[in-house]
Scaffold this active site. Structure first.
Site, PDB file in Angstrom:
ATOM      1  N   HIS A 199       0.836  -1.193   0.000  1.00  0.00           N
ATOM      2  CA  HIS A 199       0.000   0.000   0.000  1.00  0.00           C
ATOM      3  C   HIS A 199       0.875   1.249   0.000  1.00  0.00           C
ATOM      4  O   HIS A 199       2.076   1.204   0.270  1.00  0.00           O
ATOM      5  CB  HIS A 199      -0.904   0.025   1.239  1.00  0.00           C
ATOM      6  CG  HIS A 199      -0.132   0.151   2.530  1.00  0.00           C
ATOM      7  ND1 HIS A 199       0.553  -0.901   3.109  1.00  0.00           N
ATOM      8  CD2 HIS A 199       0.096   1.228   3.338  1.00  0.00           C
ATOM      9  CE1 HIS A 199       1.155  -0.492   4.210  1.00  0.00           C
ATOM     10  NE2 HIS A 199       0.888   0.804   4.374  1.00  0.00           N
TER      11      HIS A 199
ATOM     12  N   ASP B 163       0.628   4.892   1.994  1.00  0.00           N
ATOM     13  CA  ASP B 163      -0.097   5.406   3.154  1.00  0.00           C
ATOM     14  C   ASP B 163      -1.143   6.454   2.776  1.00  0.00           C
ATOM     15  O   ASP B 163      -0.871   7.376   2.001  1.00  0.00           O
ATOM     16  CB  ASP B 163       0.874   6.042   4.154  1.00  0.00           C
ATOM     17  CG  ASP B 163       1.749   5.013   4.850  1.00  0.00           C
ATOM     18  OD1 ASP B 163       1.295   3.866   5.005  1.00  0.00           O
ATOM     19  OD2 ASP B 163       2.876   5.358   5.232  1.00  0.00           O
TER      20      ASP B 163
ATOM     21  N   HIS C 140       4.772   0.010   0.110  1.00  0.00           N
ATOM     22  CA  HIS C 140       5.519  -0.751   1.102  1.00  0.00           C
ATOM     23  C   HIS C 140       4.575  -1.732   1.800  1.00  0.00           C
ATOM     24  O   HIS C 140       3.353  -1.618   1.691  1.00  0.00           O
ATOM     25  CB  HIS C 140       6.185   0.167   2.130  1.00  0.00           C
ATOM     26  CG  HIS C 140       5.240   1.021   2.914  1.00  0.00           C
ATOM     27  ND1 HIS C 140       4.711   2.195   2.422  1.00  0.00           N
ATOM     28  CD2 HIS C 140       4.693   0.876   4.141  1.00  0.00           C
ATOM     29  CE1 HIS C 140       3.911   2.748   3.315  1.00  0.00           C
ATOM     30  NE2 HIS C 140       3.869   1.961   4.366  1.00  0.00           N
TER      31      HIS C 140
ATOM     32  N   ARG D  48       5.466   6.663  14.181  1.00  0.00           N
ATOM     33  CA  ARG D  48       5.367   7.179  12.814  1.00  0.00           C
ATOM     34  C   ARG D  48       4.757   8.574  12.807  1.00  0.00           C
ATOM     35  O   ARG D  48       3.749   8.824  13.480  1.00  0.00           O
ATOM     36  CB  ARG D  48       4.497   6.263  11.947  1.00  0.00           C
ATOM     37  CG  ARG D  48       4.604   6.583  10.442  1.00  0.00           C
ATOM     38  CD  ARG D  48       3.630   5.781   9.627  1.00  0.00           C
ATOM     39  NE  ARG D  48       2.306   6.391   9.609  1.00  0.00           N
ATOM     40  CZ  ARG D  48       1.224   5.820   9.082  1.00  0.00           C
ATOM     41  NH1 ARG D  48       1.301   4.599   8.575  1.00  0.00           N
ATOM     42  NH2 ARG D  48       0.063   6.429   9.094  1.00  0.00           N
TER      43      ARG D  48
END
Length: 279
Positions: free
Chosen positions: A102, A104, A254, A270
């Site tokens: 995907h 993000d 990723h 993150r």
């Protein structure tokens, strides 16, 4: 500061820099250019706190939160926690996140420009992350396929992704569904800073290619996804505590990989940099 490429097509390791200290403008310009050209930057051996993580992330642009607000840090809500650890009977972060390919927040009308993922605790084996260059994947398509997909669009759906990835969890609340309606993006995306073209696909989160019969849509999407994640376009990152990775969501995909979450702890922080509408 030294730059050392990780592969011939994606990724650069940045050495000789301590992110606990502010990065000068000239060095940051080098970093920004390297990210545009290489799509992924790696900083090893960092010892940053949440405030330093947020401060460095903001150099790349405004920061976003996340629809799963229960996993945001209270003092620094820009920090989203990925972890298998529980405290006082509650998970401190989202677990089993991103085990499909995907980009993000592609389910947003304005997906993120990029993300900065910092490893605090990692298992000694497994739990690696794969990255794929969508620039390289697009460049490798034959002219016929490029012409076929150049002006197609696809529907990205968080509800579709959540239903497949987290079928064992409570369904999304009406508020969460309202915050993440389906969106339509181009199948071939233009990088806003370099002008390079890239595939813009993904597993589960991309519900359909618009304007095609369901069978044709599913077959083409499967073909493009399989092509995009070919080993010749991919880099596998083995995490060490203290690693900070920055990737450009405008031209990469990723996926995380499983690990023994009963034997080992994993804690990752993150931050997410705001982006603009794909074109």
């Amino acid at each position: 500061m030294q730059l050392e490429n990780l592969t011939s097509f994606i990724g650069t390791e940045v050495k000789g820099i301590d992110l606990r200290e502010p990065v000068g403008d000239s060095d940051f310009a080098v970093l920004r250019d390297a990210l545009n050209q290489r799509s992924l930057l790696l900083f090893r051996g960092q010892r940053i706190n949440e405030a330093q993580h947020v401060a460095f992330s903001r150099r790349f642009g405004p920061l976003l939160g996340h629809v799963l607000t229960q996993f945001l840090k209270k003092e620094h809500p820009e920090v989203y926690v990925l972890s298998n650890v529980s405290e006082n009977g509650k998970p401190i972060g989202n677990h089993k996140e991103g085990w499909n390919w995907h980009s993000d927040l592609s389910y947003k009308a304005e997906p993120s420009m990029g993300a900065l993922l910092y490893a605090l605790e990692v298992p000694p084996v497994e739990g690696d992350t794969f990255f794929a260059s969508m620039h390289a994947a697009y460049d490798a398509l034959d002219d016929g396929m490029k012409a076929r997909i150049r002006h197609l669009t696809a529907t990205h759906s968080y509800a579709n992704y959540y239903g497949k990835a987290f079928a064992d969890r409570n369904p999304l609340t009406p508020e969460q569904l309202a915050a993440t309606p389906d969106v339509v993006h181009p199948l071939v995306r233009t990088h806003p800073e370099t002008g390079r073209l890239s595939l813009y696909v993904g597993e589960d989160v991309v519900k359909q290619i618009d304007g095609l019969p369901p069978e044709e849509s599913a077959a083409l999407l499967a073909e493009l996804n399989a092509h995009a994640i070919s080993p010749e376009f991919s880099y596998r990152h083995k995490w060490l505590a203290g690693d900070l990775l920055i990737w450009d969501n405008r031209c990469t995909m990723h996926r995380a990989t499983p690990y023994d979450d009963t034997a080992y702890r994993r804690v990752m922080h993150r931050t997410t940099v705001a982006g603009d509408r794909p074109f």
